[in-house]
Write an enzyme that holds these catalytic residues in place. Structure first.
Site, PDB file in Angstrom:
ATOM      1  N   LYS A   1     -11.692   0.716  -2.761  1.00 30.30           N
ATOM      2  CA  LYS A   1     -10.642   1.410  -3.519  1.00 30.30           C
ATOM      3  C   LYS A   1     -11.041   1.465  -4.996  1.00 30.30           C
ATOM      4  CE  LYS A   1      -7.575   0.279   0.202  1.00 30.30           C
ATOM      5  NZ  LYS A   1      -8.042   1.252   1.162  1.00 30.30           N
TER       6      LYS A   1
ATOM      7  N   HIS B   1      -5.083  -3.128  -3.125  1.00 30.32           N
ATOM      8  CA  HIS B   1      -4.569  -2.232  -4.177  1.00 30.32           C
ATOM      9  C   HIS B   1      -4.261  -2.946  -5.490  1.00 30.32           C
ATOM     10  CE1 HIS B   1      -4.350   0.864  -1.134  1.00 30.32           C
ATOM     11  NE2 HIS B   1      -3.836  -0.067  -0.337  1.00 30.32           N
TER      12      HIS B   1
ATOM     13  N   SER C   1       0.794  -1.227   0.000  1.00 29.57           N
ATOM     14  CA  SER C   1       0.000   0.000   0.000  1.00 29.57           C
ATOM     15  C   SER C   1       0.827   1.280   0.000  1.00 29.57           C
ATOM     16  CB  SER C   1      -0.964   0.004   1.196  1.00 29.57           C
ATOM     17  OG  SER C   1      -0.251  -0.179   2.398  1.00 29.57           O
TER      18      SER C   1
END
Ligand code: PMP
Length: 661
Positions: free
Chosen positions: A510, A479, A451
């Site tokens: 995200k 991610h 991250s």
């Protein structure tokens, strides 16, 4: 109606010394004077301390208009087991009154023992204000209200001093005196170990044991504050003002009992340090170390442009990599769902919070991740906590990458399993550490895309090692989903699609643009989690509206693959732009770290960019190691070349001027 003050003082001569034996005073009506005078004379002459050689009786007419009527204070009793506990109770009283120099006040107590009257102590200067230190101050002209029933009530006097009522009369006068904020009183009677503290805040608080029996160490301190009144004013009031106290109640046994419980429990903790001290110090040192965090206020949707604190900025710090948070399709789906379902889900999934939408989302995630089943949690953070703690037990070993996300670390802690940290993405180190724990049962866990560094886990090696040593393999795809892999399906797709970890955890918050966390895996794993993962069982499920946004987000990623391609293009474009300004950066993911090192410098760079219209967060300890502070650029599929160019130029210009990276 006329009133008379009757004062009696009895003493005995011992050589050339006069010893005080007894003293009392009353304020009575004309009809009562004779009876009370008789009773007081009797008391003075027949005292347990011995016969008096001299008895003074003063009867004085007083003007009714001069009398100040005061209400008696509330009375509580603190049952103390020892004189030490009694002293602690006094300290507590002084603390309540916010007196700073408590020890000094306590030391003054012993100076009162030889005094005839009370000490008037200025609590700000610690100066004694009595004109004569031996005599001290004597409060006089006071009594309790009594019915005007001729001689009848004299029986109450009964020749015996009523310590309790007389003390309340005195305390009431003292606590109402200008400039006095409280009083401490210890009797000098060797047989009477009960004392009291009194103030307007506390009322009259009896302390059942304040000194050892047999001790004639007694005295009183009037706590005086010169900012409230002058000492002359206070002394004048105490010695001259006529006071009658109304409404003295009999001792209340309920309050005795309660105070006993409170006091013994509380006293145990009297010496505890100020509970806010550590909090205060932590906040102060965060400021000093440039690690104190503040928040910006955003008043627009999350996108390449946002309005922050009233200003329009280019946003290059968001995890919404594919710009789906405010996509028209997402909004439309949310509108539809809010109409049908409202907002809150009303319960946990296992009770009333499970809708068809929740189930649909789990099926969709499972398909998207190529797994048998999936389970949704309220956030990615909770997902990591819940899964790791449900699967791992005290006897297990967890091998965890040193740069894993905080939620993985917290999950490991919660599980109580032994946790072994291996070097970042270093598969040799991982294998070596596993070999150091032969026969261990457990789990290897890693971010798929890290991250804060944006690099990608060496998945093939990772899975090979886990299989070889029969350990669970778990990845966190926060991610990687929507970012890597040809069609944005994440790390498994990125490495060809054949190598699948046992546990694929990820977030919906995200690139998917919604909220929530998930775990995808086998049917067995998901059934197990539904029954054992506390973060799933004991928390109200996500709103159906959120679930609608999550569903729409995944649909859009599948439908509009060009988003993922645009993001990939932007990543390369930005790295090239930085290079033009002499800044080396590398990444195959949306996260591009620009490591500055020093926390203060990282903050300054971030502030400079902010001032020039670009929002990129500075990331500092504890999110990254101390001395590894950085700008964490997070790109979006919808950033324009101009925006990327502008940001790269600003970073380049500032760093070339101020420090070299
Ligand atoms: N894992 C990683 C790697 C993350 O970066 C994050 C979010 N920063 C999480 C888990 C937690 O996800 P969420 O924000 O949905 O709680």
């Amino acid at each position: 109606m006329e009133k008379y003050s009757i004062k009696m003082r009895a003493s005995r001569n011992l050589g050339d010394q006069s010893i005080h034996i007894s003293g009392a005073e009353k304020i009575v009506s004309r009809q009562q004077v004779n009876a009370y005078a008789d009773a007081l004379v009797e008391r003075g002459l027949n005292h347990s301390k011995g016969n008096a050689d001299l008895l003074n009786l003063k009867i004085e007419k007083i003007d009714e208009a001069d009398i100040l009527y005061l209400d008696a204070p509330s009375v509580t009793t603190v049952k103390t087991g020892s004189a030490k506990e009694g002293r602690k109770e006094i300290i507590r009283f002084l603390k309540d009154l916010q007196i700073n120099r408590i020890n000094e006040v306590m030391d003054f107590l012993s100076e009162t023992y030889a005094m005839r009257g009370a000490m008037l102590l200025d609590i700000r200067t610690m100066k004694r204000m009595e004109p004569d230190f031996m005599r001290g101050i004597r409060a006089t002209y006071m009594d309790q209200e009594r019915p005007d029933d001729g001689e009848a009530s004299v029986n109450i006097v009964n020749n015996k001093k009523n310590h309790y009522e007389e003390a309340i009369v005195l305390a009431t006068k003292v606590m109402n005196c200008p400039g006095i904020i409280g009083e401490i009183c210890i009797s000098d009677d060797p047989d009477y170990v009960t004392g009291y503290v009194a103030s307007k805040m506390h009322g009259y608080r009896r302390i059942t044991k304040i000194k050892e029996p047999g001790s004639d160490n007694g005295g009183r301190i009037f706590l005086f504050d010169h900012e409230l009144a002058s000492a002359t004013e206070a002394i004048e009031f105490l010695q001259k003002r006529r006071v009658i106290v109304r409404g003295i109640k009999k001792m209340d046994h309920h309050s005795i009992h309660e105070a006993r419980i409170h006091s013994s429990e509380e006293q145990e903790y009297d010496n505890q340090p100020d509970r806010w001290e550590r909090v205060r110090k932590t906040v102060e040192s965060l400021h000093e170390d440039h690690l104190y965090r503040t928040m910006h206020t955003i008043t627009s949707a999350q996108g390449p442009h946002i309005t922050v604190d009233g200003r329009e900025l280019v946003l290059m710090a968001s995890n919404s990599y594919l710009n789906l948070t405010a996509h028209p399709y997402v909004k439309q789906k949310c509108h539809e769902v809010i109409e049908q379902y409202g907002f809150g889900s009303g319960g946990s999934r296992l009770t009333t919070g499970n809708t068809d939408l929740h189930e649909k989302l789990e099926k969709k995630i499972a398909r998207f991740k190529g797994c048998e089943e999936a389970i949704v949690f309220n956030t990615g953070y909770v997902a990591n906590l819940a899964v790791i703690s449900a699967l791992m037990k005290q006897e297990d070993v967890i091998f965890s990458d040193e740069l894993n996300h905080a939620s993985i670390i917290d999950g490991c802690r919660l599980s109580k399993a032994k946790c072994i940290i291996y070097k970042h993405n270093d598969m040799e180190d991982l294998e070596m550490k596993i070999r150091e724990h032969p026969q261990a049962t457990g789990l290897v866990v890693s971010d798929a895309v890290f991250s804060m560094d944006g690099d990608i886990l060496n998945l093939p090696q990772f899975i090979r090692i886990c299989q070889k040593y029969h350990l669970f393999s778990m990845i966190d795809e926060a991610h990687s989903t929507g970012v890597i892999g040809k069609t944005g399906h994440g790390i498994v797709e990125y490495f060809g699609g054949d190598l699948k970890p046992d546990i694929q955890m990820g977030t919906l918050s995200k690139s998917i643009g919604g909220e929530g966390g998930y775990v995808a895996g086998t049917k067995l794993l998901i059934n197990y989690l539904r029954n054992t993962a506390r973060g799933f069982i004991f928390s109200t499920s996500l709103s159906p509206v959120t679930i609608a946004a999550d569903l729409a987000g995944i649909e859009l990623i599948e439908r509009e693959i060009e988003r993922v391609e645009r993001l990939r293009h932007n990543i390369q474009f930005f790295i090239n732009a930085l290079a033009k300004y002499g800044i080396k950066a590398a990444s195959d993911t949306a996260i591009i770290p620009i490591v500055v090192g020093d926390e203060k410098k990282a903050m300054e760079l971030s502030e400079y960019l902010y001032d020039h219209g670009v929002y990129i967060s500075a990331i500092r300890y504890p999110t990254v190691k101390k001395g590894e502070a950085r700008l964490r650029v997070a790109l979006m599929s919808e950033h324009t070349p101009e925006e990327l160019e502008k940001a790269a130029k600003l970073i380049g210009e500032y760093t070339n001027l101020s420090f070299s990276l």
